[in-house]
Design a protein around this motif. Structure first.
Motif, short mmCIF file in Angstrom:
data_model
loop_
_atom_site.label_atom_id
_atom_site.label_comp_id
_atom_site.label_asym_id
_atom_site.label_seq_id
_atom_site.Cartn_x
_atom_site.Cartn_y
_atom_site.Cartn_z
N UNK A 118 0.86 -1.18 0.00
CA UNK A 118 0.00 0.00 0.00
C UNK A 118 0.90 1.23 0.00
N UNK A 119 0.89 1.97 -1.10
CA UNK A 119 1.62 3.24 -1.18
C UNK A 119 0.61 4.37 -1.01
N UNK A 120 1.07 5.49 -0.44
CA UNK A 120 0.13 6.59 -0.17
C UNK A 120 0.90 7.88 0.09
N UNK A 121 0.21 9.00 -0.08
CA UNK A 121 0.80 10.29 0.19
C UNK A 121 0.78 10.57 1.70
N UNK A 122 1.88 11.14 2.19
CA UNK A 122 2.01 11.53 3.59
C UNK A 122 2.63 12.91 3.65
N UNK A 123 2.28 13.69 4.67
CA UNK A 123 2.82 15.06 4.75
C UNK A 123 3.40 15.34 6.14
N UNK A 124 4.01 14.32 6.72
CA UNK A 124 4.61 14.48 8.04
C UNK A 124 5.99 15.10 7.94
#
Length: 333
Positions: free
Chosen positions: A223-229
């Motif tokens: 599962x790939x996904x966008x993150x903004x941490x």
């Protein structure tokens, strides 16, 4: 065995005839600059790689998304690309009014199902609809006459966008979507146009923000996904792509790290596919002439796996991305 190569053979001959009459041009990243494209979703059909993308139409200096349709790009070598133009529009969904946001096409039973994010003009903001066609290039028509997922769907996300569909080896189909840190998933019925059971909230996707993408390789679910941490971007206004793995398509997920770093646009949207024996990351940037956060452009780069199944971070390039030889550093395709 379905290894999320997203490969289908139906209609390949007809598609080849369509492509034969289309103009092509050699590509560098971004792969097309005649229009602005975003939120790519890759699909392999026979010997052709298709990319389904949103179409950014914001004016120079614009401060909001202007997206009315989705376009299709194709290539037989991941280097030379054909623009087939819009193949689905917001207006094709009579219940929708605006916002042709992220979408993905999934083949099943000889047909092609196009899952889209649209503003449904009803309670809430964004809904997920689905269109269907008999070939990768359509024509596509609304398969339901209303949203598949909306704010009225029990357990839905805080923002119902970015659908991705995965069909496992046993034929069971799954829908994943979400934003505002709200990853959601549900089984789909065999007709691909109805949920089959409750909406679930998969656990373990660390720092999930939006834009999920599912695939399977060597028995492992990814599962790939966008993150903004803060661990992967210079500002929370930007996003990287993290990924997690599991032994079950619904998790629980184990976070593995960053597979694509911050790009030049504030948004980041992954699509991972195997084509002609090579894995690729398809994504978008703001790198085209005149580009920006609301005028994005699709790019493609090679993706490598380590021997243990983890993914190496993709090196972003602006060079041609055609066939190549593996290095001798132990990288696995």
């Amino acid at each position: 065995m379905r290894r999320r190569r997203r490969t289908a053979v139906a209609a390949a001959a007809a598609v080849a005839l369509t492509l034969a009459g289309s103009a092509q041009a050699p590509a560098e990243n971004p792969i097309i600059t005649s229009i602005f494209t975003a939120d790519p979703a890759a699909l392999v059909v026979g010997n052709t790689l298709y990319v389904y993308a949103g179409h950014d139409e914001a004016p120079p200096g614009g401060s909001n998304f202007v997206m009315r349709d989705w376009v299709v790009l194709s290539s037989t070598d991941a280097s030379n690309w054909t623009n087939h133009g819009p193949r689905l529009r917001v207006g094709d969904f009579r219940w929708a009014g605006a916002d042709a946001w992220a979408a993905e096409v999934e083949p099943r039973n000889g047909r092609y199902y196009w899952y889209v994010s649209v503003n449904g003009n009803g309670p809430g903001w964004m809904d997920i609809g689905v269109a269907v066609g008999d070939s990768p290039l359509g024509p596509f028509t609304d398969a339901r006459g209303g949203p598949l997922v909306s704010d009225s769907t029990p357990g839905s996300s805080g923002l119902n966008i970015d659908p991705t569909v995965f069909v496992d080896d046993d034929g069971q189909a799954y829908l994943y979507w979400g934003s505002y840190w709200g990853l959601r998933a549900a089984r789909l019925r065999p007709n691909m146009t109805e949920l089959d059971g409750p909406v679930l909230s998969p656990q373990g996707a660390t720092h999930f923000w939006e834009a999920p993408w599912m695939f399977k390789r060597a028995g492992i679910y990814y599962l790939a996904y966008a993150a903004n941490d803060s661990g992967c971007v210079t500002s929370s206004s930007y996003a990287c792509v993290r990924y997690a793995t599991a032994s079950n398509p619904l998790g629980p997920w184990t976070h593995r790290g960053v597979v694509l770093g911050q790009v030049s646009s504030t948004t980041n949207h992954p699509s991972i596919v195997e084509f002609n024996g090579q894995w690729y990351m398809v994504y978008h940037t703001a790198d085209a002439p005149g580009g920006g956060n609301f005028r994005r452009s699709v790019a493609i780069d090679r993706l490598y796996f380590n021997a243990d199944g983890t993914m190496r971070q993709v090196v972003q390039t602006k060079a041609a991305t055609g066939p190549f030889l593996l290095t001798s550093t132990g990288e696995a395709r």
